[in-house]
Motif scaffolding. Sequence first.
Motif, PDB file in Angstrom:
ATOM      1  N   CYS A  50       0.835  -1.282   0.079  1.00 40.20           N
ATOM      2  CA  CYS A  50      -0.050  -0.030   0.051  1.00 40.20           C
ATOM      3  C   CYS A  50       0.962   1.151   0.058  1.00 40.20           C
ATOM      4  CB  CYS A  50      -0.685   0.058   1.218  1.00 40.20           C
ATOM      5  SG  CYS A  50      -1.870   1.582   1.162  1.00 40.20           S
ATOM      6  N   HIS A  52       0.261   4.157   1.279  1.00 38.82           N
ATOM      7  CA  HIS A  52       0.241   4.944   2.209  1.00 38.82           C
ATOM      8  C   HIS A  52       1.022   4.554   3.235  1.00 38.82           C
ATOM      9  CE1 HIS A  52      -2.183   6.003   6.103  1.00 38.82           C
ATOM     10  NE2 HIS A  52      -1.778   7.099   5.648  1.00 38.82           N
ATOM     11  N   MET A  53       0.964   3.491   4.061  1.00 40.62           N
ATOM     12  CA  MET A  53       1.906   2.982   5.088  1.00 40.62           C
ATOM     13  C   MET A  53       2.435   1.610   4.875  1.00 40.62           C
ATOM     14  SD  MET A  53       0.558   5.307   8.510  1.00 40.62           S
ATOM     15  CE  MET A  53       1.218   4.202   9.653  1.00 40.62           C
ATOM     16  N   ALA A  55       0.841  -1.295   4.216  1.00 41.13           N
ATOM     17  CA  ALA A  55       0.291  -2.750   4.471  1.00 41.13           C
ATOM     18  C   ALA A  55       0.166  -3.326   3.302  1.00 41.13           C
ATOM     19  CB  ALA A  55      -1.170  -2.288   5.058  1.00 41.13           C
ATOM     20  N   CYS A  71      -7.516  -1.317   1.407  1.00 38.88           N
ATOM     21  CA  CYS A  71      -6.264  -1.660   2.099  1.00 38.88           C
ATOM     22  C   CYS A  71      -6.653  -2.068   3.630  1.00 38.88           C
ATOM     23  CB  CYS A  71      -5.241  -0.483   1.979  1.00 38.88           C
ATOM     24  SG  CYS A  71      -3.985  -0.799   3.400  1.00 38.88           S
ATOM     25  N   PHE A  73      -5.349  -1.656   6.507  1.00 33.50           N
ATOM     26  CA  PHE A  73      -5.043  -1.002   7.552  1.00 33.50           C
ATOM     27  C   PHE A  73      -5.727   0.288   7.663  1.00 33.50           C
ATOM     28  CE2 PHE A  73      -0.451   0.547   9.344  1.00 33.50           C
ATOM     29  CZ  PHE A  73      -1.266   0.759  10.602  1.00 33.50           C
ATOM     30  N   HIS A  74      -6.077   1.345   6.821  1.00 29.01           N
ATOM     31  CA  HIS A  74      -6.890   2.370   6.818  1.00 29.01           C
ATOM     32  C   HIS A  74      -8.030   2.528   5.985  1.00 29.01           C
ATOM     33  CE1 HIS A  74      -2.492   3.366   8.066  1.00 29.01           C
ATOM     34  NE2 HIS A  74      -3.436   3.769   9.062  1.00 29.01           N
ATOM     35  N   LEU A  76      -8.067   2.732   2.537  1.00 29.60           N
ATOM     36  CA  LEU A  76      -7.928   3.662   1.260  1.00 29.60           C
ATOM     37  C   LEU A  76      -8.198   2.622   0.252  1.00 29.60           C
ATOM     38  CD1 LEU A  76      -4.869   5.786   1.924  1.00 29.60           C
ATOM     39  CD2 LEU A  76      -7.327   6.423   2.001  1.00 29.60           C
TER      40      LEU A  76
END
Length: 317
Positions: A50, A52-53, A55, A71, A73-74, A76
């Motif tokens: 991902c 973003h961070m 994942a 995703c 994790f968050h 998105l």
Amino acid sequence: MEAILLGAPWLIAHRSMLGINKPYKITLNGQDYVLWQNQQGEVFALDNICPHMQAPLSDGWICSDRGTIACPFHALEFDGQGRLHNAGKVGSQPLTSPLELVIQDDCIWTYGGYTPKIPVPNLISTLSAGMSFLGVAGEKSIRGTFVDSISINYDYNHQNGTHRELFGIKANRIPVFEHDGYHAQVVQELDRADSTWNDILKNPVVLTAPKTYTGILEYAFPALTTFRADFPIGEVLQVHALYPETATQTKTFVLVYSQPKHPIFKPLMGRFILSAVGTVVEQDTRAIETSYPHQPAKIRLPNEEIMFHAQKLYREW
Ligand code: FES
Ligand SMILES: [Fe+2]
């Protein structure tokens, strides 16, 4: 890692392995990707990280109304082009890279993002013409290098040890070995020992194998090993796919096709052939995973030149 066999086409999945709207993770040459197939049969593949961070997208879920992967994790969402979908807006640029795929006869191929060196082989369509697809068997990640894993597919002596319980091979002849570039063909004649009642109870598939049978193996180096044999209950085609996950891990799975001599044999073939193929892969895996590091061989067996041929194609790629 440095890519193994750069520019080779790899068969990474059959459509039936993906399901519908389910993330399916693969690792190819050290990179993780997530694949999914929508209701319409379109297949997408993205870098699994991902943006973003970082994942793993493959742990997320598919939002079928927007055609995105969310995703874990968050939450998105990204579409099959790698663009961010957020609050009803679609990003103009991909934030994660799609993996280019080639789809032929329900088979999903990729060059892993590298420039093709050789075309995707058409061996599967040629050999499976007129046959029906039975299923996928022996999906496995082998703890072994690519070259060790492919060598066993070109090794015409290992059935006597590795597969002795399954087939009970008495004699093995290779009347034909021809090769042309990355394609090779081998005709193998096998004599089986008599099956005992115990053998039959343990493995009823032995009943379907004649005392002597001829198998035709065709190879599309490096991705495919195919094996065709005519049994009393019908013809069977196995397509063994192999691709490098990492420098020390190799993925395999087998597509099985059949043409029963009579429709009543179809369920029998489905059950027993798929489970026999699973056992074969299990046994090959064990042979690869339990061997000690290589040393120069002090003994030569007949027909080993076929295996050396594959190893030469690998070295000189
Ligand atoms: S890490 Fe994927 S959305 Fe945050
Ligand atoms: Fe084997």
